[in-house]
Design a protein around this motif. Structure first.
Motif, PDB file in Angstrom:
ATOM      1  N   ALA A   1       0.843  -1.191   0.000  1.00 44.13           N
ATOM      2  CA  ALA A   1       0.000   0.000   0.000  1.00 44.13           C
ATOM      3  C   ALA A   1       0.880   1.244   0.000  1.00 44.13           C
ATOM      4  N   GLU A   2       2.218   1.027   0.062  1.00 41.09           N
ATOM      5  CA  GLU A   2       3.168   2.128   0.126  1.00 41.09           C
ATOM      6  C   GLU A   2       3.040   3.052  -1.076  1.00 41.09           C
ATOM      7  N   ARG A   3       3.136   2.502  -2.278  1.00 44.51           N
ATOM      8  CA  ARG A   3       3.004   3.289  -3.496  1.00 44.51           C
ATOM      9  C   ARG A   3       2.589   2.334  -4.615  1.00 44.51           C
ATOM     10  N   PRO A   4       1.563   2.665  -5.355  1.00 39.43           N
ATOM     11  CA  PRO A   4       1.148   1.773  -6.444  1.00 39.43           C
ATOM     12  C   PRO A   4       2.307   1.546  -7.409  1.00 39.43           C
TER      13      PRO A   4
ATOM     14  N   GLY B   1      12.564  -1.417  -3.666  1.00 39.24           N
ATOM     15  CA  GLY B   1      13.726  -0.867  -4.353  1.00 39.24           C
ATOM     16  C   GLY B   1      14.053   0.544  -3.901  1.00 39.24           C
ATOM     17  N   GLU B   2      13.084   1.218  -3.290  1.00 38.05           N
ATOM     18  CA  GLU B   2      13.262   2.612  -2.890  1.00 38.05           C
ATOM     19  C   GLU B   2      13.464   2.832  -1.400  1.00 38.05           C
ATOM     20  N   SER B   3      12.934   1.907  -0.556  1.00 39.81           N
ATOM     21  CA  SER B   3      12.988   2.170   0.881  1.00 39.81           C
ATOM     22  C   SER B   3      13.039   0.887   1.694  1.00 39.81           C
ATOM     23  N   LEU B   4      13.378   1.076   2.956  1.00 37.42           N
ATOM     24  CA  LEU B   4      13.344   0.024   3.963  1.00 37.42           C
ATOM     25  C   LEU B   4      12.455   0.541   5.081  1.00 37.42           C
ATOM     26  N   GLN B   5      11.489  -0.278   5.487  1.00 40.22           N
ATOM     27  CA  GLN B   5      10.607   0.092   6.588  1.00 40.22           C
ATOM     28  C   GLN B   5      10.650  -1.019   7.625  1.00 40.22           C
ATOM     29  N   VAL B   6      10.882  -0.630   8.870  1.00 42.02           N
ATOM     30  CA  VAL B   6      10.830  -1.550  10.006  1.00 42.02           C
ATOM     31  C   VAL B   6       9.912  -0.901  11.029  1.00 42.02           C
ATOM     32  N   GLY B   7       8.756  -1.511  11.242  1.00 40.42           N
ATOM     33  CA  GLY B   7       7.760  -0.888  12.113  1.00 40.42           C
ATOM     34  C   GLY B   7       7.310   0.412  11.482  1.00 40.42           C
TER      35      GLY B   7
ATOM     36  N   ALA C   1       9.352   3.066  11.345  1.00 42.23           N
ATOM     37  CA  ALA C   1      10.552   3.740  10.837  1.00 42.23           C
ATOM     38  C   ALA C   1      10.761   3.402   9.365  1.00 42.23           C
ATOM     39  N   ARG C   2      11.128   4.409   8.588  1.00 43.05           N
ATOM     40  CA  ARG C   2      11.358   4.218   7.152  1.00 43.05           C
ATOM     41  C   ARG C   2      12.599   5.013   6.752  1.00 43.05           C
ATOM     42  N   ILE C   3      13.389   4.426   5.855  1.00 42.69           N
ATOM     43  CA  ILE C   3      14.581   5.104   5.356  1.00 42.69           C
ATOM     44  C   ILE C   3      14.744   4.770   3.882  1.00 42.69           C
ATOM     45  N   GLU C   4      15.278   5.717   3.132  1.00 42.05           N
ATOM     46  CA  GLU C   4      15.551   5.485   1.718  1.00 42.05           C
ATOM     47  C   GLU C   4      16.663   4.455   1.584  1.00 42.05           C
TER      48      GLU C   4
END
Length: 172
Positions: A22-25, A90-96, A98-101
């Motif tokens: 659901a992050e980005r289509p 391919g664009e980000s890492l999300q843990v809980g 928290a999100r980072i490029e």
């Protein structure tokens, strides 16, 4: 834990990342895992309800039953609410939350067994972002390379640490 090939596996447990985000289509998920409670954690819900029942039933059986339902329900809600997700695209890492490029994500290392105790204990940097789950033993340490971020690394529980390392490794 069901394996992704099993008919009982949920899309969130699929380490192959075939589930849409659901992050980005159109964003392809490379890895996704929901850190849901293990089956034995649900025994704590029953135990909490039983304690409330035993404590209050001598006063009034209906109060004891009502308290048991409320305590068990509250414990169940807390257990479900404490679940977190790990999502790698391919664009980000999300843990809980928290999100980072991905451009700020460095080397990832997998740990199991006694090594987990070492990295969560004596070697732990107090500035690290931590996402631990009691029912998930293995962890992965992910270096953060953002020069303005004081967080040296993220350390998170995961059922598939080697798979996360593989997904986060730079392609040759």
């Amino acid at each position: 834990m069901s394996h992704p090939a099993s008919p009982n596996a949920s899309p969130a447990d699929d380490p192959r990342g075939t589930h849409r985000s659901a992050e980005r289509p159109g964003t392809k998920i490379l890895y996704e895992e929901k850190l849901s409670p293990a089956w034995w954690m649900w025994l704590l819900v029953l135990f909490a309800g039983l304690v409330a029942l035993v404590a209050l039933a001598p006063i009034d059986p209906w109060v004891g039953v009502a308290a048991a339902v409320v305590v068990a329900g509250g414990t169940a809600v807390a257990l479900v609410a404490s679940s977190s997700r790990i999502v790698v695209t391919g664009e980000s890492l999300q843990v809980g939350r928290a999100r980072i490029e991905r451009r700020f994500v460095g080397e990832a290392e997998a740990f199991r067994g006694d090594d987990v105790r070492r990295v969560r204990g004596p070697e732990l940097d107090g500035r690290a972002f931590m996402n631990f789950r009691a029912s998930v033993g293995p962890v992965v340490r992910i270096r953060i390379t953002d020069p303005v971020d004081p967080t040296p690394y993220w350390l998170t529980s995961t059922r598939h640490p080697e798979r996360i390392v593989e997904v986060l490794s730079p392609r040759p």
